[in-house]
Design a protein around this motif. Structure first.
Motif, PDB file in Angstrom:
ATOM      1  N   HIS A 142       0.881  -1.291  -0.207  1.00  0.00           N
ATOM      2  CA  HIS A 142      -0.043   0.033   0.043  1.00  0.00           C
ATOM      3  C   HIS A 142       0.936   1.317   0.086  1.00  0.00           C
ATOM      4  CE1 HIS A 142      -3.599   2.253   1.586  1.00  0.00           C
ATOM      5  NE2 HIS A 142      -2.749   3.111   1.956  1.00  0.00           N
ATOM      6  N   MET A 143       1.816   1.120   0.850  1.00  0.00           N
ATOM      7  CA  MET A 143       2.655   2.321   0.898  1.00  0.00           C
ATOM      8  C   MET A 143       3.462   2.707  -0.098  1.00  0.00           C
ATOM      9  SD  MET A 143       1.792   4.516   3.328  1.00  0.00           S
ATOM     10  CE  MET A 143       1.867   5.041   5.169  1.00  0.00           C
ATOM     11  N   ARG A 144       4.353   1.543  -0.456  1.00  0.00           N
ATOM     12  CA  ARG A 144       5.138   1.727  -1.529  1.00  0.00           C
ATOM     13  C   ARG A 144       4.463   2.069  -2.709  1.00  0.00           C
ATOM     14  NH1 ARG A 144       5.773  -3.763  -3.409  1.00  0.00           N
ATOM     15  NH2 ARG A 144       4.073  -3.231  -4.568  1.00  0.00           N
ATOM     16  N   ASP A 145       3.339   1.575  -3.072  1.00  0.00           N
ATOM     17  CA  ASP A 145       2.590   2.045  -4.497  1.00  0.00           C
ATOM     18  C   ASP A 145       2.147   3.469  -4.112  1.00  0.00           C
ATOM     19  OD1 ASP A 145       3.079  -0.137  -5.747  1.00  0.00           O
ATOM     20  OD2 ASP A 145       0.812  -1.008  -5.049  1.00  0.00           O
ATOM     21  N   TRP A 146       1.617   4.068  -3.008  1.00  0.00           N
ATOM     22  CA  TRP A 146       1.197   5.397  -3.001  1.00  0.00           C
ATOM     23  C   TRP A 146       2.528   6.549  -2.915  1.00  0.00           C
ATOM     24  CZ3 TRP A 146      -1.315   6.769   2.445  1.00  0.00           C
ATOM     25  CH2 TRP A 146      -1.940   8.392   2.272  1.00  0.00           C
ATOM     26  N   ALA A 147       3.425   5.913  -2.368  1.00  0.00           N
ATOM     27  CA  ALA A 147       4.743   6.705  -2.388  1.00  0.00           C
ATOM     28  C   ALA A 147       5.527   6.760  -3.820  1.00  0.00           C
ATOM     29  CB  ALA A 147       5.799   6.248  -1.424  1.00  0.00           C
ATOM     30  N   LEU A 148       5.430   5.500  -4.391  1.00  0.00           N
ATOM     31  CA  LEU A 148       6.211   5.370  -5.750  1.00  0.00           C
ATOM     32  C   LEU A 148       5.671   5.431  -6.934  1.00  0.00           C
ATOM     33  CD1 LEU A 148       9.069   3.164  -4.228  1.00  0.00           C
ATOM     34  CD2 LEU A 148       9.299   5.604  -4.005  1.00  0.00           C
ATOM     35  N   GLY A 149       4.372   5.011  -6.836  1.00  0.00           N
ATOM     36  CA  GLY A 149       3.585   5.030  -7.848  1.00  0.00           C
ATOM     37  C   GLY A 149       3.157   3.530  -8.246  1.00  0.00           C
ATOM     38  N   SER A 150       1.976   3.356  -9.058  1.00  0.00           N
ATOM     39  CA  SER A 150       1.358   1.893  -9.509  1.00  0.00           C
ATOM     40  C   SER A 150       1.826   1.671 -10.816  1.00  0.00           C
ATOM     41  CB  SER A 150       0.164   1.749  -8.996  1.00  0.00           C
ATOM     42  OG  SER A 150      -0.723   2.473  -9.799  1.00  0.00           O
ATOM     43  N   ASN A 151       2.409   2.600 -11.373  1.00  0.00           N
ATOM     44  CA  ASN A 151       2.642   2.328 -13.080  1.00  0.00           C
ATOM     45  C   ASN A 151       1.450   2.214 -13.666  1.00  0.00           C
ATOM     46  OD1 ASN A 151       5.518   2.828 -12.864  1.00  0.00           O
ATOM     47  ND2 ASN A 151       5.606   0.748 -11.828  1.00  0.00           N
ATOM     48  N   GLY A 152       0.423   2.738 -13.568  1.00  0.00           N
ATOM     49  CA  GLY A 152      -0.763   2.880 -14.496  1.00  0.00           C
ATOM     50  C   GLY A 152      -1.717   1.449 -13.755  1.00  0.00           C
ATOM     51  N   LYS A 153      -1.113   0.479 -12.945  1.00  0.00           N
ATOM     52  CA  LYS A 153      -1.954  -0.446 -12.370  1.00  0.00           C
ATOM     53  C   LYS A 153      -3.356   0.042 -11.358  1.00  0.00           C
ATOM     54  CE  LYS A 153       0.748  -4.510 -13.267  1.00  0.00           C
ATOM     55  NZ  LYS A 153       1.229  -5.769 -12.933  1.00  0.00           N
ATOM     56  N   TRP A 154      -4.122  -0.757 -11.245  1.00  0.00           N
ATOM     57  CA  TRP A 154      -5.293  -0.632 -10.310  1.00  0.00           C
ATOM     58  C   TRP A 154      -4.596  -1.238  -9.154  1.00  0.00           C
ATOM     59  CZ3 TRP A 154     -10.933  -1.888 -11.894  1.00  0.00           C
ATOM     60  CH2 TRP A 154     -11.136  -1.318 -13.207  1.00  0.00           C
ATOM     61  N   VAL A 155      -4.831  -0.494  -7.810  1.00  0.00           N
ATOM     62  CA  VAL A 155      -4.687  -1.211  -6.594  1.00  0.00           C
ATOM     63  C   VAL A 155      -5.916  -0.640  -5.802  1.00  0.00           C
ATOM     64  CG1 VAL A 155      -2.093  -1.320  -6.588  1.00  0.00           C
ATOM     65  CG2 VAL A 155      -3.130   0.776  -5.682  1.00  0.00           C
ATOM     66  N   THR A 156      -6.029  -1.118  -4.705  1.00  0.00           N
ATOM     67  CA  THR A 156      -7.177  -0.850  -3.606  1.00  0.00           C
ATOM     68  C   THR A 156      -6.750  -0.066  -2.716  1.00  0.00           C
ATOM     69  OG1 THR A 156      -8.599  -2.940  -4.716  1.00  0.00           O
ATOM     70  CG2 THR A 156      -9.184  -1.860  -2.356  1.00  0.00           C
TER      71      THR A 156
END
Ligand code: NAX
Length: 327
Positions: A251-265
């Motif tokens: 959660h934190m990694r994607d929020w801080a560094l980005g999900s590269n267009g992928k969906w996350v919840t």
């Protein structure tokens, strides 16, 4: 080299803390080039503080090159000082004979105090993730208790439910989790959450078409994901800890560094999307970029999905109402 960032973790001597801190310190959350200072909070209780010291001794013994500092705290006002990230893991578990409303109000006290402390002393850009249950309502309380911080900085963890759903879908379709995209979980982190693979693809093919079994969706998949926490307790004798810590890192990694267009919840305060009233802390599909998240818009909600979304929303609104007199 980069300037260290401050990461506060509450409940740091607990099970999830033990599975989480070492991964934060090794750079798995914020990147292998980002030094971190850990600001660890536990209750003032002597046993908890002693256990926290033990965890810190082990952290020292890892000699992590990225661990630029470490502090033990028993007061959120010092633990959250200037913090850039706050992972609120510690919460009051349900004790014997405790009713749901007792649990809600015990936690409401904790998260009001922590929200106020964040409001006063944290970085103005602090990113807050609430893991401690009831996670969505605790995050809502913290947000409401921190009026000077942007409301979008408060989030709740739905990522474990998201990851559980991914692995169930991969098993059902005989595919790999890494190839599955566009899955989401709506609503509350509780058995009412609605894991939704209608938009999901695996290697570009529709997951819904591959599975093509609404009976499985309603009667096997959703109960399995919804009751997975109870199944882990039953098997292990303890609640999910490593998988919860892993989800917090994701959660934190994607929020801080980005999900590269992928969906996350992420559980986020609603802006009114999909008819969810403003500020309800609700699991939504999001994409993340440059430290910000954005709700995936325009998805069609069919009758079955609407019914499930209404159910989890109702539960969240009842929780919210149960604590409104404390806010
Ligand atoms: P533990 O009981 O092992 O650890 C919790 C720690 O928090 C304890 O050391 C306790 O002393 C500390 N604590 C309690 N109140 C505190 C406060 N006010 N300030 C600072 N520290 C405090 O529980 P653990 O297994 O680590 O689980 C922690 C929380 O995560 C629980 O509320 C649990 O229900 C919740 N979970 C949430 C999940 C999610 O997906 N959102 C999944 C996993 C987990 O069940």
């Amino acid at each position: 080299s980069k300037k260290p960032v401050r990461v506060a973790v509450t409940g740091a001597a607990g099970q999830i803390g033990y599975a989480l801190l070492f991964r934060i310190a090794s750079g798995e959350m914020l990147g292998k080039d980002q030094p971190v200072i850990l600001q660890l909070l536990e209750i003032p209780d002597e046993k908890a503080q002693k256990a926290l010291k033990g965890v810190m001794m082990e952290l020292e013994d890892c000699a992590f090159p990225l661990l630029a500092g470490m502090e033990a705290h028993s007061d959120p006002m010092t633990a959250f000082k200037d913090t850039d990230y706050a992972l609120l893991v510690g919460a009051r578990p349900r004790g014997p004979g405790m009713e749901r409303k007792d649990l809600l109000s015990a936690n409401a006290q904790i998260f009001t105090a922590q929200g106020k402390a964040l409001d006063k002393v944290a970085s103005r850009n602090v990113k807050v993730l609430v893991v401690g249950n009831p996670a969505n309502t605790n995050a809502y309380i913290a947000m409401k208790s921190a009026p000077s911080l942007p409301r979008e900085n408060f989030t709740a963890m739905l990522r474990l439910d998201h990851n559980r759903a991914l692995s169930q879908v991969a098993a059902k379709t005989g595919t790999q989790v890494k190839d599955i995209e566009k899955l989401t979980v709506w609503g509350n982190h509780s058995p009412t959450m609605y894991a939704d693979y209608r938009f999901a693809t695996v290697n570009g093919k529709s997951v819904k078409d591959l599975i093509n079994d609404q009976e499985w969706n309603a009667n096997t998949f959703l109960p399995t994901v919804g009751k997975r926490g109870a199944a882990i307790i039953e098997a292990r004798g303890l609640s999910s800890a490593a998988s919860a810590a892993n989800a917090a890192i994701d959660h934190m990694r994607d929020w801080a560094l980005g999900s590269n267009g992928k969906w996350v919840t992420m559980g986020i305060p609603s802006n009114g999307d999909y008819g969810i009233p403003k500020d309800v802390m609700f699991g939504f599909p999001v994409t993340t970029r440059d430290g910000k998240y954005e709700v995936v818009k325009g998805l069609e909600i069919d009758a079955f999905s609407q019914e499930r979304i209404n159910l989890t929303l109702k539960e969240l609104q009842e929780e919210q109402q149960g604590v409104s007199h404390l806010l």
